[in-house]
Design a protein around this motif. Structure first.
Motif, PDB file in Angstrom:
ATOM      1  N   CYS A 113       0.294   9.796   6.518  1.00  0.00           N
ATOM      2  CA  CYS A 113       0.544  10.704   7.645  1.00  0.00           C
ATOM      3  C   CYS A 113       1.030   9.948   8.886  1.00  0.00           C
ATOM      4  O   CYS A 113       1.844  10.456   9.655  1.00  0.00           O
ATOM      5  N   VAL A 114       0.504   8.737   9.091  1.00  0.00           N
ATOM      6  CA  VAL A 114       0.909   7.964  10.265  1.00  0.00           C
ATOM      7  C   VAL A 114       2.363   7.513  10.144  1.00  0.00           C
ATOM      8  O   VAL A 114       3.133   7.550  11.114  1.00  0.00           O
ATOM      9  N   HIS A 115       2.773   7.098   8.950  1.00  0.00           N
ATOM     10  CA  HIS A 115       4.135   6.595   8.764  1.00  0.00           C
ATOM     11  C   HIS A 115       5.144   7.701   8.492  1.00  0.00           C
ATOM     12  O   HIS A 115       6.336   7.547   8.764  1.00  0.00           O
ATOM     13  N   HIS A 116       4.684   8.823   7.948  1.00  0.00           N
ATOM     14  CA  HIS A 116       5.572   9.943   7.658  1.00  0.00           C
ATOM     15  C   HIS A 116       4.873  11.232   8.057  1.00  0.00           C
ATOM     16  O   HIS A 116       4.326  11.943   7.203  1.00  0.00           O
ATOM     17  N   MET A 117       4.872  11.497   9.339  1.00  0.00           N
ATOM     18  CA  MET A 117       4.160  12.664   9.863  1.00  0.00           C
ATOM     19  C   MET A 117       4.745  13.943   9.258  1.00  0.00           C
ATOM     20  O   MET A 117       5.965  14.147   9.280  1.00  0.00           O
ATOM     21  N   PRO A 118       3.910  14.820   8.685  1.00  0.00           N
ATOM     22  CA  PRO A 118       4.415  16.074   8.101  1.00  0.00           C
ATOM     23  C   PRO A 118       5.101  16.945   9.157  1.00  0.00           C
ATOM     24  O   PRO A 118       4.713  16.946  10.336  1.00  0.00           O
ATOM     25  N   ASP A 119       6.122  17.685   8.724  1.00  0.00           N
ATOM     26  CA  ASP A 119       6.816  18.581   9.652  1.00  0.00           C
ATOM     27  C   ASP A 119       5.882  19.672  10.143  1.00  0.00           C
ATOM     28  O   ASP A 119       5.924  20.068  11.308  1.00  0.00           O
TER      29      ASP A 119
END
Length: 574
Positions: free
Chosen positions: A541-547
């Motif tokens: 979640c930190v590196h690829h925050m959900p839309d």
């Protein structure tokens, strides 16, 4: 292992048993001695050759074959100077030696007339370090004599010695005959008189510190009062540490929750703190104190599995509740005596700590325990670096646990194969103290693997009977572990996707099927697996925050990473 508290292992062993004691064990030994029905003991204060206060204050023990005279050396006429000629420095505290020798001689002369077959010996308790070489070279001692030295002055002055004047008929008849013997021995009295005169001779370079004047009496009273205040301050500080731990002024984690992983649910209604106990002058150890929940019945019902445990727990609580009702409405009626001491058999992660907390809270709710908190300890709590640490540790831990539950985790480690393991002494001390009927406001729970715990209970015939309540915690099955998983993730408001849940179920099932029963972690495996999942999820979640921010609490298949499971050990042989 030689039992230093045993006084029944030989035909003539009373004096030998005294000689095996140290400054740390003597008080427990004397307490045990007072419980022996075949040993008569009496405190004498107005009998013997001396009239001065302190010198005529001693104890006599008799088992029918031996007499032991015990003298507490708390009365000082003057202190001998160091023996400079020895070249070793230091000296020997002789103030009480001559009196106890003369008192013993006095009793021996009478015993030789009324009971010549009885052996007589003497023991002195001293607050100074006594050197055996000086003792042997200075005194002509015609009977066995020993000194237990280096005892703390406060203990020596303030601790009372229990006696047993109700039992030991043979010993009582011998002592009564000696006390009522009408014989006198002028030669002994002359010797004693010369000894006293010698002490009062004043040297030009010496002064006698004790004068029996009113100023000294006033000073002694103020000193005694000061020592009592110090002792009370120490006790008050110790109790304050305990109260702080029980009421939230301790070292909780950031969420104020118990960080123990030996539970079925990650959310715990219990908070934990730590209290220091002093093993010796240089070593302190911490014990964890868990405050009890406000709704233990709800927590008991929420437990996954443990059906038989719940039923047995309810039975104990029901009997305690019944006693409470009888106490209220029929205060003069006899109540059932309930032993709360228990043994929890089970592998790690089967819920022993959680049930222990609920147990304490339930017993507090029905009035069987005054507090209901839980003190968690293990072998390292009792066994220190120095011989004799066990007595202090056991007493301090019991003081902290008073009103609640003392949980001894992996208690079987106190029973190793080594004959001289101090852990065995800790068990003996615990049994001795729990034998005191006044100590009913405590429940001791010993936990550990089933077979090693059975061996522990078998080490002493009285140990098993002191712990009548046996609870067996079985391993969780796969369905129960999945239910535990759901409850834990719900506490953090997480949810699995269908794909993630299926992947998790497969990982858990494979791990369960390939587990080593001896090392399988049960609910701890679930806790460790979920911790790994949370870390993977947070990193994603930190590196690829959900839309969509709502998906930040959704666990996906990418978050499910299996952890290593210990495999069964290879067994060699047939």
């Amino acid at each position: 292992m030689e039992n230093i508290f045993d006084i029944t292992n030989t035909d003539s062993c009373l004096f030998d048993a005294f000689c095996r004691q140290t400054r740390r064990t003597i008080w427990t030994f004397l307490h045990n001695l007072a419980q022996q029905e075949d040993i008569y003991s009496i405190h004498l204060t107005n009998f013997g050759p001396y009239k001065e206060p302190g010198l005529n204050d001693y104890y006599v023990f008799c088992n029918g074959k031996e007499i032991v005279v015990l003298f507490k050396d708390t009365y000082t006429l003057k202190q001998e100077k160091a023996d400079n000629e020895s070249g070793k420095g230091g000296g020997i505290h002789v103030d009480g030696i001559v009196p106890v020798l003369n008192i013993t001689r006095f009793l021996k002369r009478r015993a030789d007339i009324v009971a010549p077959e009885v052996q007589i010996q003497s023991i002195m308790l001293s607050d100074r370090v006594c050197r055996d070489d000086l003792l042997d070279n200075t005194y002509d001692i015609e009977f066995p004599f020993s000194i237990i030295d280096n005892i703390r002055t406060l203990f020596l002055k303030k601790r009372t010695i229990e006696v047993n004047e109700q039992h030991g008929e043979k010993g009582k008849s011998i002592i009564d005959a000696i006390l009522h013997c009408s014989c006198t021995f002028p030669e002994d009295e002359d010797t004693i008189e010369k000894d006293i005169d010698k002490w009062y001779e004043e040297d030009e370079d010496e002064e006698v510190p004790y004068d029996y004047d009113e100023d000294y009496d006033d000073f002694q009273k103020r000193l005694d009062e000061f020592m009592r205040e110090l002792e009370e301050e120490d006790k008050a500080k110790f109790r304050k540490d305990i109260e702080d731990a029980l009421h939230g002024n301790g070292n909780d984690d950031d969420n104020g929750n118990d960080s123990s992983t030996d539970t079925e649910t990650n959310s715990s209604p219990f908070s934990s703190s730590h209290v220091d106990i002093e093993q010796n002058a240089t070593t302190n150890v911490k014990v964890e104190v868990l405050r009890c929940t406000t709704d233990p019945r709800e927590e008991l019902n929420k437990l996954v599995g443990c059906t038989e445990i719940k039923r047995r727990m309810e039975e104990l609580v029901s009997l305690s509740t019944y006693n409470k009702i009888i106490r209220k409405h029929f205060p003069d009626s006899k109540q059932h005596e309930i032993s709360l001491h228990s043994v929890f058999f089970g592998r790690p992660g089967t819920g022993k700590t959680t049930v222990c907390k609920i147990f304490g809270a339930l017993l507090h709710e029905v009035g069987a325990l005054s507090s209901g908190h839980v003190v968690v300890c293990d072998r390292s709590t009792f066994v220190g670096n120095l011989w004799g640490d066990e007595e202090r540790s056991v007493r301090e831990v019991l003081e902290i646990a008073k009103g609640g539950v003392l949980m001894i985790d992996e208690a079987y480690l106190l029973n190793t194969k080594h004959d001289h393991d101090p852990g065995k002494i800790a068990i003996q001390l615990l049994m001795s103290i729990l034998a005191d009927e006044s100590r009913r406001d405590i429940a001791v729970v010993m936990c550990g693997y089933k077979e090693p715990m059975k061996k522990l209970l078998a080490m002493n015939p009285g140990l098993d009977s002191r712990f009548p309540n046996k609870f067996e915690f079985l391993d969780f099955n796969v369905d129960e572990l999945l239910e535990i998983t759901k409850r834990r993730i719900n506490e953090y408001e997480y949810h699995f996707t269908n794909t993630a849940w299926n992947k998790y179920c497969q990982i858990l099932t494979r791990a369960y099927q390939s587990r080593d029963p001896e090392t399988w972690g049960n609910a701890r495996f679930v806790a460790n697996q979920l911790e790994r999942i949370y870390i993977q999820h947070a990193s994603r979640c930190v590196h690829h925050m959900p839309d969509d921010i709502s998906e930040i609490r959704t666990l996906t298949a990418d978050d499910i990473q299996p952890i290593e499971v210990p495999k069964p050990r290879m067994r060699i042989g047939f």
